[in-house]
Design an enzyme around this catalytic site. Structure first.
Site, PDB file in Angstrom:
ATOM      1  N   HIS A 308       0.834  -1.016  -0.007  1.00  0.00           N
ATOM      2  CA  HIS A 308      -0.180   0.122   0.087  1.00  0.00           C
ATOM      3  C   HIS A 308       0.987   1.372   0.021  1.00  0.00           C
ATOM      4  CE1 HIS A 308      -3.209   2.668   0.935  1.00  0.00           C
ATOM      5  NE2 HIS A 308      -4.047   1.851   0.759  1.00  0.00           N
ATOM      6  N   ASP A 365      -8.118  -5.525  -0.433  1.00  0.00           N
ATOM      7  CA  ASP A 365      -8.609  -6.254  -1.450  1.00  0.00           C
ATOM      8  C   ASP A 365      -8.078  -7.745  -1.155  1.00  0.00           C
ATOM      9  OD1 ASP A 365      -9.695  -4.307  -2.854  1.00  0.00           O
ATOM     10  OD2 ASP A 365      -7.730  -3.587  -3.504  1.00  0.00           O
TER      11      ASP A 365
HETATM   12  N1  CMC Z   1       4.282  -7.532  -4.655  1.00  0.00           N
HETATM   13  C1  CMC Z   1       5.702  -7.634  -4.829  1.00  0.00           C
HETATM   14  N2  CMC Z   1       6.488  -6.433  -4.531  1.00  0.00           N
HETATM   15  C2  CMC Z   1       5.687  -5.427  -4.484  1.00  0.00           C
HETATM   16  C3  CMC Z   1       4.375  -5.325  -4.118  1.00  0.00           C
HETATM   17  C4  CMC Z   1       3.700  -6.627  -4.313  1.00  0.00           C
HETATM   18  N3  CMC Z   1       2.385  -6.464  -4.390  1.00  0.00           N
HETATM   19  N4  CMC Z   1       4.011  -3.993  -3.768  1.00  0.00           N
HETATM   20  C5  CMC Z   1       5.074  -3.279  -3.712  1.00  0.00           C
HETATM   21  N5  CMC Z   1       6.122  -4.056  -4.102  1.00  0.00           N
HETATM   22  C6  CMC Z   1       7.508  -3.628  -3.985  1.00  0.00           C
HETATM   23  C7  CMC Z   1       7.882  -2.869  -5.226  1.00  0.00           C
HETATM   24  O1  CMC Z   1       8.476  -3.695  -6.354  1.00  0.00           O
HETATM   25  C8  CMC Z   1       9.083  -1.728  -4.945  1.00  0.00           C
HETATM   26  O2  CMC Z   1      10.111  -2.484  -4.585  1.00  0.00           O
HETATM   27  P1  CMC Z   1      11.463  -2.026  -4.875  1.00  0.00           P
HETATM   28  O3  CMC Z   1      11.837  -0.923  -3.660  1.00  0.00           O
HETATM   29  O4  CMC Z   1      12.585  -3.064  -4.689  1.00  0.00           O
HETATM   30  O5  CMC Z   1      11.710  -1.379  -6.311  1.00  0.00           O
HETATM   31  C9  CMC Z   1       8.575  -1.584  -3.374  1.00  0.00           C
HETATM   32  O6  CMC Z   1       7.824  -2.782  -2.922  1.00  0.00           O
HETATM   33  C10 CMC Z   1       7.654  -0.280  -3.182  1.00  0.00           C
HETATM   34  O7  CMC Z   1       6.457  -0.313  -4.201  1.00  0.00           O
HETATM   35  P2  CMC Z   1       6.091   0.768  -4.923  1.00  0.00           P
HETATM   36  O8  CMC Z   1       5.412   0.088  -6.295  1.00  0.00           O
HETATM   37  O9  CMC Z   1       7.131   1.627  -5.236  1.00  0.00           O
HETATM   38  O10 CMC Z   1       4.923   1.363  -3.991  1.00  0.00           O
HETATM   39  P3  CMC Z   1       3.811   2.115  -4.343  1.00  0.00           P
HETATM   40  O11 CMC Z   1       3.280   3.208  -3.087  1.00  0.00           O
HETATM   41  O12 CMC Z   1       3.940   2.931  -5.773  1.00  0.00           O
HETATM   42  O13 CMC Z   1       2.667   1.261  -4.845  1.00  0.00           O
HETATM   43  C11 CMC Z   1       0.529  -0.351  -4.805  1.00  0.00           C
HETATM   44  C12 CMC Z   1       1.586   0.674  -4.049  1.00  0.00           C
HETATM   45  C13 CMC Z   1      -0.331  -0.668  -3.914  1.00  0.00           C
HETATM   46  C14 CMC Z   1       0.411   0.117  -6.215  1.00  0.00           C
HETATM   47  C15 CMC Z   1       1.768  -1.547  -4.888  1.00  0.00           C
HETATM   48  O14 CMC Z   1       2.232  -2.103  -3.430  1.00  0.00           O
HETATM   49  C16 CMC Z   1       1.095  -2.813  -5.552  1.00  0.00           C
HETATM   50  O15 CMC Z   1       0.954  -2.752  -6.719  1.00  0.00           O
HETATM   51  N6  CMC Z   1      -0.028  -3.577  -4.786  1.00  0.00           N
HETATM   52  C17 CMC Z   1      -0.442  -4.718  -5.711  1.00  0.00           C
HETATM   53  C18 CMC Z   1      -1.850  -4.047  -6.202  1.00  0.00           C
HETATM   54  C19 CMC Z   1      -2.692  -4.069  -4.928  1.00  0.00           C
HETATM   55  O16 CMC Z   1      -2.859  -4.831  -3.939  1.00  0.00           O
HETATM   56  N7  CMC Z   1      -3.526  -2.753  -4.935  1.00  0.00           N
HETATM   57  C20 CMC Z   1      -4.552  -2.424  -4.043  1.00  0.00           C
HETATM   58  C21 CMC Z   1      -4.095  -1.322  -3.098  1.00  0.00           C
HETATM   59  S1  CMC Z   1      -5.288  -1.223  -1.775  1.00  0.00           S
HETATM   60  C22 CMC Z   1      -6.786  -0.912  -2.382  1.00  0.00           C
HETATM   61  C23 CMC Z   1      -6.917   0.794  -2.658  1.00  0.00           C
HETATM   62  O17 CMC Z   1      -7.115   1.483  -1.793  1.00  0.00           O
HETATM   63  O18 CMC Z   1      -6.682   0.701  -3.768  1.00  0.00           O
END
Ligand code: CMC
Length: 430
Positions: A308, A365
């Site tokens: 998140h 989710d």
């Molecule tokens: N699986 C594997 N690695 C992950 C995941 C995941 N689900 N989420 C984040 N990471 C890693 C990412 O690769 C990055 O690694 P590094 O620092 O080595 O590059 C690190 O963790 C930080 O992630 P980020 O993508 O920079 O974080 P963000 O804040 O931009 O993204 C997120 C947040 C929710 C989009 C992401 O965690 C994700 O894609 N999760 C899966 C999709 C999901 O479940 N979305 C629902 C969110 S909750 C409902 C809502 O309110 O929308």
């Protein structure tokens, strides 16, 4: 004592005011930064930018805390109905008995939709995604209520639009459900409460008059909708505010919010989670293999329902949903093998240093889809249920933005393309 931040640019010092929220959150107010210094700030994806002040929702992602208008999500999920929470978000206080009854009755008055809206189903291709249909139908509501096009109208007119939207959303979601099954639409029964009415329109049949929604399902649905009701400046709420800031009407602003929600990184993740769990099951249930894939930077696979932007500790909504999931499946006597896979996957991820170091926990989710499936919803309908729950949050965000008379949202950029160059005719181009 008022606090200022000091920055030094090109040897010159500038002072910027500090804004402090009621929970002690601090921000540097950069509204005048460009005028004073010629500089802008750069923060792609708004990872560290407050786009607004807001009195709706407070969350502290470091400790996993979420409150709406001061009330904890745990209390609201346990003690309130979804409509009470909707009232709280939209009007700022929990309703008195009389206020609640007036609100509830006004919503009951508006549950029917214009029959013309049904014609839209004639043009949607068979099998088209329910979220695409919902986006189109909510924006089409603005055409049936042309007076709503002007958001500057008097407070009563704006309030009526908010009530209409709250009232018609479940009816439209149920119509989409019925049409995808090729079944006749079931009309609202206004003697039923908000959630029971929705379930009745979805699961009862016009040919039978004996459907009563299972109280276990009504209760779980109420809870799930409360848990989704608002989440401060997430992607869809920010979209609603951004679109609304151009004076676009509420229906279209919310339709834009639904579009943002559909994406798999936001609300669309609930569909993706269940598809992922099914895939893992079909593949033999080796969760470690999928945890390893999620860690592999050369693999696009992510653990859906994990991570998140703001929670760096457990998502408090996920905690409640996990418990609800166990309760509902037990009470309904449903054994879903993907629940076992979900629990094993969670355990494997939470003990893996990759997830621990990055503070990646299950989000809202992760378990919700398993409950929706036990209730009888198909996978591609899950995000529609998220949208129905999020509606009061979007309405409240739109209204707060308008009441605060916020200016049109229009970010700046740092240009990285070519500098000025002369135009070339075809025979001059290489
Ligand atoms: N699986 C594997 N690695 C992950 C995941 C995941 N689900 N989420 C984040 N990471 C890693 C990412 O690769 C990055 O690694 P590094 O620092 O080595 O590059 C690190 O963790 C930080 O992630 P980020 O993508 O920079 O974080 P963000 O804040 O931009 O993204 C997120 C947040 C929710 C989009 C992401 O965690 C994700 O894609 N999760 C899966 C999709 C999901 O479940 N979305 C629902 C969110 S909750 C409902 C809502 O309110 O929308």
């Amino acid at each position: 004592m008022s606090e200022n931040a000091k920055i030094t640019l090109e040897g010159k010092e500038f002072e910027l005011p500090v804004v402090t929220g009621t929970e002690g959150e601090k921000a540097i107010d950069i509204t005048k930064l460009r005028d004073q210094t010629g500089y802008i700030t750069l923060d792609v994806g708004y990872k560290n930018t407050g786009a607004t002040t807001s009195a709706l929702t407070f969350l502290d992602g470091e400790v996993g805390l979420l409150r709406h208008r001061g009330y904890s999500i745990e209390d609201l999920a346990e003690k309130a109905s979804f409509l009470e929470v909707a009232y709280l978000l939209i009007y700022g206080e929990l309703p008195t008995r009389q206020e609640f009854s007036d609100f509830d009755n006004s919503i009951r008055e508006h549950t029917l939709v214009n029959e013309g809206l049904e014609n839209m189903f004639k043009v949607f291709p068979t099998g088209s995604h329910p979220m695409g249909q919902l986006i189109s139908m909510i924006s089409a509501l603005s055409l049936f209520y042309p007076k709503s096009l002007n958001p500057h109208r008097d407070t009563d007119a704006v309030n009526r639009t908010m009530l209409r939207l709250m009232a018609k959303m479940p009816t439209i979601c149920a119509m989409i459900f019925k049409k995808r099954n090729g079944h006749p639409i079931v009309y609202p029964k206004n003697n039923l409460d908000y959630v029971s009415n929705y379930l009745n329109m979805t699961f009862s049949q016009v040919t039978m008059d004996d459907y009563t929604a299972d109280p276990i399902i009504v209760d779980a649905m109420n809870k799930l909708m409360i848990l989704h009701a608002d989440h401060e400046q997430n992607c869809s709420a920010s979209t609603v505010r951004m679109v609304g800031s151009s004076n676009a009407n509420l229906y279209c602003s919310v339709s834009a919010g639904i579009s943002a929600l559909w994406g798999p990184l936001h609300g669309g993740a609930n569909q993706e989670v269940l598809e992922m769990l099914e895939m893992i099951k079909e593949d033999g249930g080796n969760v470690q293999k999928w945890v390893d894939k999620a860690k592999d930077k050369n693999d696009n696979f992510r653990l859906m329902g994990f991570g998140h932007r703001v929670y760096k500790n457990f998502d408090p909504r996920a905690k409640i949903i996990k418990k609800t999931c166990d309760d509902v499946l037990n009470k309904l006597g449903v054994h879903d093998p993907v629940l076992e896979i979900a629990k094993k996957l969670e355990e494997a991820a939470l003990t893996d240093s990759y997830f621990v170091e990055r503070k990646l926990y299950p989000n809202v989710d992760f378990y919700s889809g398993i409950i929706y499936r036990a209730m009888g919803f198909p996978t591609d309908f899950f995000t529609v249920l998220f949208a129905m729950g999020r509606l009061p949050g979007w309405i409240a965000q739109w209204q707060e933005m308008r009441n605060d008379k916020q200016p049109i949202a229009r970010p700046r950029q740092i240009y990285t393309g070519p500098t000025e160059r002369p135009f070339l005719f075809f025979d001059q181009r290489s």
